[in-house]
Design a protein around this motif. Structure first.
Motif, PDB file in Angstrom:
ATOM      1  N   ALA A  51      28.615  47.038 104.408  1.00 27.52           N
ATOM      2  CA  ALA A  51      28.001  48.312 104.317  1.00 27.52           C
ATOM      3  C   ALA A  51      27.546  48.522 102.899  1.00 27.52           C
ATOM      4  N   TYR A  52      28.469  48.160 101.821  1.00 29.76           N
ATOM      5  CA  TYR A  52      28.008  48.389 100.422  1.00 29.76           C
ATOM      6  C   TYR A  52      26.862  47.401 100.192  1.00 29.76           C
ATOM      7  N   CYS A  53      26.542  46.410 100.513  1.00 30.55           N
ATOM      8  CA  CYS A  53      25.648  45.520 100.191  1.00 30.55           C
ATOM      9  C   CYS A  53      24.144  45.740 100.930  1.00 30.55           C
ATOM     10  N   CYS A  54      24.223  46.766 101.542  1.00 32.15           N
ATOM     11  CA  CYS A  54      23.044  47.634 102.060  1.00 32.15           C
ATOM     12  C   CYS A  54      22.643  48.631 100.837  1.00 32.15           C
ATOM     13  N   ASN A  55      23.173  49.239 100.111  1.00 32.50           N
ATOM     14  CA  ASN A  55      23.132  49.958  98.949  1.00 32.50           C
ATOM     15  C   ASN A  55      22.337  49.209  97.848  1.00 32.50           C
ATOM     16  N   GLN A  56      21.841  49.963  96.715  1.00 29.51           N
ATOM     17  CA  GLN A  56      21.432  49.203  95.626  1.00 29.51           C
ATOM     18  C   GLN A  56      22.387  48.318  95.019  1.00 29.51           C
ATOM     19  N   ALA A  95      29.459  39.576  92.561  1.00 25.97           N
ATOM     20  CA  ALA A  95      29.060  39.299  94.422  1.00 25.97           C
ATOM     21  C   ALA A  95      30.194  39.265  95.056  1.00 25.97           C
ATOM     22  N   GLU A  96      31.424  38.863  94.586  1.00 22.03           N
ATOM     23  CA  GLU A  96      32.797  38.781  95.267  1.00 22.03           C
ATOM     24  C   GLU A  96      33.070  40.248  95.658  1.00 22.03           C
ATOM     25  N   TYR A  97      32.969  41.110  94.950  1.00 22.19           N
ATOM     26  CA  TYR A  97      33.541  42.422  94.751  1.00 22.19           C
ATOM     27  C   TYR A  97      32.511  43.693  95.196  1.00 22.19           C
ATOM     28  N   GLN A  98      31.154  43.591  94.920  1.00 21.56           N
ATOM     29  CA  GLN A  98      30.226  44.381  95.519  1.00 21.56           C
ATOM     30  C   GLN A  98      30.484  44.918  96.855  1.00 21.56           C
ATOM     31  N   PRO A  99      30.780  43.701  97.959  1.00 21.48           N
ATOM     32  CA  PRO A  99      30.866  44.056  99.076  1.00 21.48           C
ATOM     33  C   PRO A  99      32.233  45.082  99.408  1.00 21.48           C
ATOM     34  N   HIS A 100      33.107  45.153  98.301  1.00 28.02           N
ATOM     35  CA  HIS A 100      34.294  45.965  98.381  1.00 28.02           C
ATOM     36  C   HIS A 100      34.110  47.429  97.505  1.00 28.02           C
ATOM     37  N   GLY A 101      32.993  47.431  97.236  1.00 24.48           N
ATOM     38  CA  GLY A 101      32.301  48.900  96.458  1.00 24.48           C
ATOM     39  C   GLY A 101      32.073  48.864  94.898  1.00 24.48           C
ATOM     40  N   PHE A 102      32.255  47.595  94.249  1.00 25.76           N
ATOM     41  CA  PHE A 102      32.136  47.612  92.803  1.00 25.76           C
ATOM     42  C   PHE A 102      30.882  47.495  92.698  1.00 25.76           C
ATOM     43  N   GLY A 103      30.418  48.757  91.927  1.00 29.91           N
ATOM     44  CA  GLY A 103      29.073  49.048  91.448  1.00 29.91           C
ATOM     45  C   GLY A 103      28.081  49.449  92.512  1.00 29.91           C
ATOM     46  N   THR A 104      28.501  49.570  93.667  1.00 28.09           N
ATOM     47  CA  THR A 104      27.645  49.763  94.860  1.00 28.09           C
ATOM     48  C   THR A 104      28.401  51.014  95.804  1.00 28.09           C
ATOM     49  N   THR A 105      29.430  51.720  95.103  1.00 29.49           N
ATOM     50  CA  THR A 105      30.018  52.885  95.672  1.00 29.49           C
ATOM     51  C   THR A 105      29.151  54.051  95.116  1.00 29.49           C
ATOM     52  N   GLY A 106      28.843  55.201  96.139  1.00 29.21           N
ATOM     53  CA  GLY A 106      28.102  56.416  95.553  1.00 29.21           C
ATOM     54  C   GLY A 106      26.869  56.477  95.362  1.00 29.21           C
ATOM     55  N   GLY A 107      26.058  55.384  95.345  1.00 32.19           N
ATOM     56  CA  GLY A 107      24.545  55.332  94.865  1.00 32.19           C
ATOM     57  C   GLY A 107      24.441  54.749  93.451  1.00 32.19           C
ATOM     58  N   LYS A 108      23.053  54.651  93.014  1.00 27.96           N
ATOM     59  CA  LYS A 108      22.668  54.069  91.960  1.00 27.96           C
ATOM     60  C   LYS A 108      23.472  54.610  90.590  1.00 27.96           C
ATOM     61  N   PHE A 109      23.565  56.058  90.642  1.00 23.96           N
ATOM     62  CA  PHE A 109      23.954  56.705  89.478  1.00 23.96           C
ATOM     63  C   PHE A 109      25.269  56.331  89.296  1.00 23.96           C
ATOM     64  N   MET A 110      26.239  56.362  89.996  1.00 22.29           N
ATOM     65  CA  MET A 110      27.701  56.016  90.190  1.00 22.29           C
ATOM     66  C   MET A 110      27.789  54.486  89.819  1.00 22.29           C
TER      67      MET A 110
END
Length: 320
Positions: A51-56, A95-110
């Motif tokens: 789901a995190y990869c669906c975010n920016q 790329a290995e950690y964005q699916p776990h929320g690294f840089g992809t949690t809480g929207g662009k600003f977060m």
């Protein structure tokens, strides 16, 4: 007929291919519905259905020129790791950690703030900047990829049965958040499925692996009952009553507590702590977020926080 059309429309959603142009590279985003939830895969930029990869993702808001601005002096002739670190290695590792929320949690600003926070630690720990350095002391992050003159081999025999030291091998500091000691190389190698216990030099020979090791440390709790640096920064960690009494609150300050404990926290106006904070604020400015978004002093600092862990003798020797 209507039911059939709805079924076909649903099936189409299950395997939708979206083409996104990012800079000079074409990224194909796979979108699926799994158990009623939308999940995505963005290839080399966010690897694995999540789901995190669906975010920016990070490359949507943090691009090559920004990486170059943050680490503008890393490839100068006097930099000790000139030519080693680059943007592509950072994104490949992420790329290995964005699916776990690294840089992809809480929207662009977060996401922007987390990237700045993570790199603030990295920049501070790999800097060769000093007060009158060209460009200022904060422009010299990623100057190092290893400890230059190790004073010891960092072999702790306490772990001789779980992470035995390899004869002739030194476990001195290497990487973006430098690894020290045989047990840390052993644990990190197990997680990354790389034999770092016998070959710790892999970290200083591969920038992607060096970033991956740092991101694994950022995303992974040191112990089961403790939060990760990622969790305390993005707000996934909820302080207990004891945490509140210990003045530990969600935010950047507590990332230092998670990563370094009493090496930098609970020591008042500590120089090492201030250096890490300064890099974070500097990167927020360069990324266009602005240091005013960093939060209050209580959120930024761990000066008055009680450490999660008291450092062992070996851990305290690993500060860099």
């Amino acid at each position: 007929m209507e039911a059939k059309w709805c079924f076909l429309a649903t099936m189409a959603l299950l395997a939708m291919l979206v083409v996104v142009v990012n800079g000079d590279e074409e990224v194909k985003t796979i979108v699926k519905i799994v158990k009623g939830k939308k999940v995505c895969d963005k290839g080399w930029e966010c690897k694995g259905l999540s789901a995190y990869c669906c975010n920016q993702t990070i490359s949507d808001f943090f691009q090559t020129y920004q990486f170059e601005n943050l680490f503008s002096k890393r490839n100068t002739p006097v930099a000790h790791a000139s030519g080693f670190w680059d943007y592509h290695s950072f994104i490949t590792a992420a790329a290995e950690y964005q699916p776990h929320g690294f840089g992809t949690t809480g929207g662009k600003f977060m996401g922007q703030k987390e990237v700045a926070a993570f790199l603030g630690h990295v920049g501070s720990k790999t800097s060769c900047g000093y007060g009158v350095a060209t460009g200022g002391p904060l422009a010299w992050g990623l100057c190092y990829n290893k400890e230059m003159s190790p004073s010891q081999t960092y072999c702790d025999d306490y772990y001789k049965y779980t992470y035995p030291c390899t004869p002739g091998v030194s476990y001195h500091g290497r990487g973006a958040l430098p690894l020290y000691w045989n047990y840390n190389y052993g644990k990190t190698g197990e997680a990354l499925k790389i034999d770092l216990l016998n070959h710790p030099e892999h970290i200083e020979n591969n920038a992607t692996l060096a970033f991956q090791a740092a991101m694994w440390k950022w995303m992974t709790p040191e112990k089961k009952h403790l939060p990760s640096a990622h969790d305390v920064f993005v707000g996934k960690w909820k302080p207990t009553k004891n945490d509140t009494l210990a003045k530990r609150v969600p935010g950047f300050g507590t990332t230092m507590n998670v990563l370094y404990g009493d090496q930098v926290c609970g020591k008042g106006d500590d120089e090492s702590m201030n250096n890490i904070v300064s890099h974070y604020l500097y990167y927020l400015d360069l990324m266009g977020v602005g240091r005013e978004e960093a939060g209050s002093h209580e959120v930024l600092s761990c000066a008055e926080q009680l450490p999660f862990n008291q450092a062992s003798a070996s851990a305290s020797a690993s500060s860099s």
